[in-house]
Scaffold this active site. Structure first.
Site, mmCIF file in Angstrom:
data_model
loop_
_atom_site.group_PDB
_atom_site.id
_atom_site.type_symbol
_atom_site.label_atom_id
_atom_site.label_comp_id
_atom_site.label_asym_id
_atom_site.label_seq_id
_atom_site.Cartn_x
_atom_site.Cartn_y
_atom_site.Cartn_z
ATOM 1 N N ASP A 99 0.772 -0.992 -0.177
ATOM 2 C CA ASP A 99 -0.010 -0.003 0.081
ATOM 3 C C ASP A 99 0.834 1.302 -0.046
ATOM 4 O O ASP A 99 1.859 1.187 0.766
ATOM 5 C CB ASP A 99 -0.972 0.092 1.217
ATOM 6 N N ASP A 207 -3.033 4.842 -2.454
ATOM 7 C CA ASP A 207 -4.195 5.244 -1.513
ATOM 8 C C ASP A 207 -4.533 6.878 -2.080
ATOM 9 O O ASP A 207 -3.822 7.311 -2.300
ATOM 10 C CB ASP A 207 -3.525 5.410 -0.033
ATOM 11 N N GLU A 264 -6.627 4.374 -5.918
ATOM 12 C CA GLU A 264 -8.028 4.522 -5.268
ATOM 13 C C GLU A 264 -8.537 5.818 -5.948
ATOM 14 O O GLU A 264 -7.958 6.878 -5.472
ATOM 15 C CB GLU A 264 -7.609 4.445 -3.780
ATOM 16 N N HIS A 341 -10.827 -3.468 2.838
ATOM 17 C CA HIS A 341 -10.845 -3.279 4.168
ATOM 18 C C HIS A 341 -11.480 -1.963 4.493
ATOM 19 O O HIS A 341 -11.691 -1.695 5.892
ATOM 20 C CB HIS A 341 -9.189 -3.033 4.611
ATOM 21 N N ASP A 342 -12.145 -1.512 3.562
ATOM 22 C CA ASP A 342 -12.794 0.008 3.889
ATOM 23 C C ASP A 342 -14.368 -0.256 3.745
ATOM 24 O O ASP A 342 -15.268 0.435 4.147
ATOM 25 C CB ASP A 342 -12.647 1.035 2.937
HETATM 26 O O1 TEU Z 1 -9.458 5.166 1.810
HETATM 27 C C1 TEU Z 1 -9.724 6.540 1.378
HETATM 28 C C2 TEU Z 1 -11.210 6.754 1.180
HETATM 29 O O2 TEU Z 1 -11.550 7.620 0.197
HETATM 30 C C3 TEU Z 1 -12.512 5.936 1.760
HETATM 31 O O3 TEU Z 1 -12.712 4.841 1.379
HETATM 32 C C4 TEU Z 1 -12.594 6.075 3.147
HETATM 33 O O4 TEU Z 1 -12.137 5.024 3.765
HETATM 34 C C5 TEU Z 1 -14.084 6.353 3.522
HETATM 35 O O5 TEU Z 1 -14.189 7.734 3.268
HETATM 36 C C6 TEU Z 1 -14.133 6.515 5.176
HETATM 37 O O6 TEU Z 1 -15.618 6.126 5.230
HETATM 38 C C7 TEU Z 1 -8.104 5.062 2.084
HETATM 39 C C8 TEU Z 1 -7.837 3.981 3.075
HETATM 40 O O7 TEU Z 1 -8.147 2.757 2.117
HETATM 41 C C9 TEU Z 1 -8.528 4.084 4.284
HETATM 42 O O8 TEU Z 1 -8.317 2.975 4.903
HETATM 43 C C10 TEU Z 1 -7.755 4.968 5.202
HETATM 44 O O9 TEU Z 1 -8.327 5.100 6.028
HETATM 45 C C11 TEU Z 1 -7.857 6.143 4.101
HETATM 46 O O10 TEU Z 1 -7.405 6.101 2.671
HETATM 47 C C12 TEU Z 1 -6.874 7.475 4.680
HETATM 48 O O11 TEU Z 1 -5.684 7.004 4.275
#
Ligand code: TEU
Ligand code: CA
Length: 591
Positions: A99, A207, A264, A341-342
């Protein structure tokens, strides 16, 4: 682009280090635990792993707050453990992606400590510092109305010592790096990318890849939530003016290593914009995760400002159509995923997770996903049909993610005691959508303590600590050991689909997608067609718990000559036994 590449036809297995496998019995997953499960992962038929952040971090946001890119969070292991994992992954013929979290660091990163030390610090402008605004009444205000991504507060934090605000799009402890500074960019590339590329990693999941470049006038976001001064601002801070310049610069380094990237890409409804990120000719990213499918059912003021299941099947079809269509007639590439994971568990969100239907629901989604074009991503536990933790037996206190806990606190503060119904609605939304559901410890063995999360330690005869996050109440029923030798299990079905996908890659991985019968609210039907029309596959999915009849599409609907008769051959079903191809059993899927 349909030019064949290993990473286009790959299925990638995503691992969340804290929750995958605990090798030493301290209740926290670790790198040696991952290495111990590589044979299992390879046995699924996947081609690569993506490991979520394992870097040194105070874990405010589970490692997405990085204090040092060049070290490993000690409870997970060491850089040497990572070198072993890289070597052992390669030894099994798989690739490994890490990541890459470079929009922000932890506030404990040495760079930020230096930056915040004084206004004259040489690293002051490595982060985004701004003076306060003042209201007419003389009240101190942040530079604009952006809300941070977690909870309901401002995206700006006031620093008492130097009397300026710094920007954090996510938690207060995750200050945004200033990408306008070329020296900062060089340091990011060296520390976060080259350090690990030199150790043999094959690529990165990038990310929040569209947030690095900010509009330098920091405009306010439109007001969507009049209850608060702070507004969701993704549409304003995503896809800023210098994004593509920064990505070209990064790409020059990545391509020297032949590293693959998947970025992402939230908040990007404009398809032309999406394609620009992933068109081969643009040399930016290899592919992206669009949020269309996984954002279904989210509230508009806040993701949790919603009630479960306020969507219909045509919404799902439209979302999938959008991500599938970006490869049609372009040199772009796409992805197929429904969990990470989100996200909460797909069986609970999109099918029915009751004991009666959850196996059928998991197989339906496995079949659907395996028939979509693009690189496929499977999240740990998805292969055994994991479901959300139940409402009864897994209370709000067990939810540890900052995204859920800050939201719940906000609702409690806003109206909690006076409005138990609203508090219960908030909990229901979390039970349906929280990131926590993906983060409960992986259940390896239902008969062992805590679902066998610390299996290597148990096998070594050690006593094991309770996992860092409470085990799933259904770990006794839904776990790997119970499915490994069962040919009717979700796990067996995933293996079958991954092999099937490989066998028919021309149509399933590289083919064109066409949605059919789009208004049908019960059944999802789509056609896949290999380039040149040499092969076709029709996919039919019953998204309800009732039997459904459906009509085989006419030759015309399928784009064939009108006089052709449509005859389906070689039907693969998610159910055992023969299908007549026209009556679909509950949650049955057919190819
Ligand atoms: O996620 C960024 C993101 O835009 C979203 O999916 C976020 O998790 C969501 O708005 C919350 O409800 C990435 C990572 O995948 C996430 O785990 C991190 O928390 C985030 O970036 C910050 O680094
Ligand atoms: Ca451990």
């Amino acid at each position: 682009g349909r030019e064949k590449k290993w990473w286009k036809q790959a299925s990638v297995y995503q691992i969340y280090p804290a929750s995958f496998c605990d090798s030493n019995g301290d209740g926290i997953g670790d790198i040696p635990g991952i290495t111990s499960k590589l044979d299992y992962i390879a046995s699924l038929g996947v081609d690569a792993i993506w490991v979520c952040p394992m870097y040194d971090s105070p874990q405010i946001d589970m490692g997405y707050d990085i204090a040092n890119y060049e070290d490993v969070y000690r409870p997970y292991g060491t850089v040497q453990d990572m070198e072993t994992l890289i070597r052992e992954t390669h030894a099994r013929g798989m690739r490994i992606m890490l990541d890459l979290v470079i929009n922000h660091t932890s506030d404990q990163h040495a760079w930020f400590k230096e930056s915040r030390a004084s206004k004259d610090s040489p690293k002051r402008d490595w982060y985004i510092w701004k003076p306060a605004k003042y209201s007419d009444a003389g009240e101190r205000l942040p530079p604009n109305n952006w809300r941070g991504n977690f909870g309901g507060g401002s995206a700006w934090e006031w620093d008492e010592a130097t009397e300026e605000y710094y920007l954090h799009l996510f938690a207060t402890e995750q200050p945004d790096l200033n990408w306008e500074n070329p020296v900062t960019r060089r340091a990011i590339y060296a520390s976060a990318m080259e350090f690990w590329l030199d150790r043999g990693v094959d690529g990165f999941r990038v990310d929040t890849v569209n947030m690095y470049s900010k509009h330098q006038d920091y405009p306010d976001a439109p007001v969507v939530d009049p209850r608060t001064p702070f507004q969701p601002a993704g549409s304003v801070y995503c896809n800023g003016p210098r994004m593509h310049e920064f990505l070209s610069e990064m790409n020059a380094i990545l391509s020297r290593y032949g590293a693959v990237t998947v970025g992402e890409l939230p908040c990007t409804p404009d398809m032309a914009k999406v394609i620009k990120y992933v068109s081969a000719g643009e040399k930016q990213l290899d592919m992206v995760f669009q949020f269309d499918l996984v954002d279904i059912g989210f509230g508009t003021t806040h993701k949790f400002d919603t009630t479960p299941r306020n969507w219909t099947l045509p919404d799902v079809k439209a979302a999938i159509e959008r991500t599938q269509s970006i490869i049609r007639g372009t040199d772009a590439w796409t992805t197929a995923f429904i969990e990470n994971h989100d996200q909460a568990r797909s069986v609970s969100r999109f099918t029915d997770d009751s004991a009666e239907f959850r196996v059928a629901g998991a197989k339906l989604l496995a079949l659907m996903q395996s028939c979509l074009s693009g690189t496929q991503y499977i999240y740990q536990g998805q292969e055994i049909g994991s479901v959300n933790t139940p409402k009864v037996g897994y209370p709000p206190e067990n939810y540890l993610d900052i995204d859920s806990s800050l939201y719940y606190k906000m609702v409690q503060e806003r109206c909690g005691a006076d409005d138990p119904a609203e508090l219960d609605r908030a909990f229901s939304a979390m039970q349906h959508l929280a990131r926590d559901h993906a983060r409960v410890p992986m259940a390896w063995d239902g008969k062992a303590k805590y679902g066998g999360f610390s299996e290597p330690a148990i096998k070594a005869g050690q006593d094991v600590a309770e996992p860092w996050m409470k085990a799933h109440p259904l770990a006794g029923e839904i776990n790997v050991a119970a499915q490994l030798d069962d040919p009717r299990s979700v796990l067996a079905f995933w293996r079958r689909m991954l092999a099937f996908r490989k066998e028919h890659a021309d149509v399933l991985v590289y083919g064109d997608y066409t949605g059919l019968q789009e208004d049908n609210k019960e059944t999802f039907v789509f056609l896949k067609e290999a380039q040149g029309g040499s092969q076709r596959a029709l996919v039919v999915l019953n998204f309800t718990k009732a039997p459904q009849t459906w009509t085989v599409p006419s030759a015309e609907e399928l784009g064939l000559a009108a006089q052709d008769t449509v005859k389906m051959t070689r039907i693969l079903s998610t159910y055992e036994g023969k299908s007549d191809g026209q009556t679909l059993r509950p949650f049955e899927g057919l190819v």
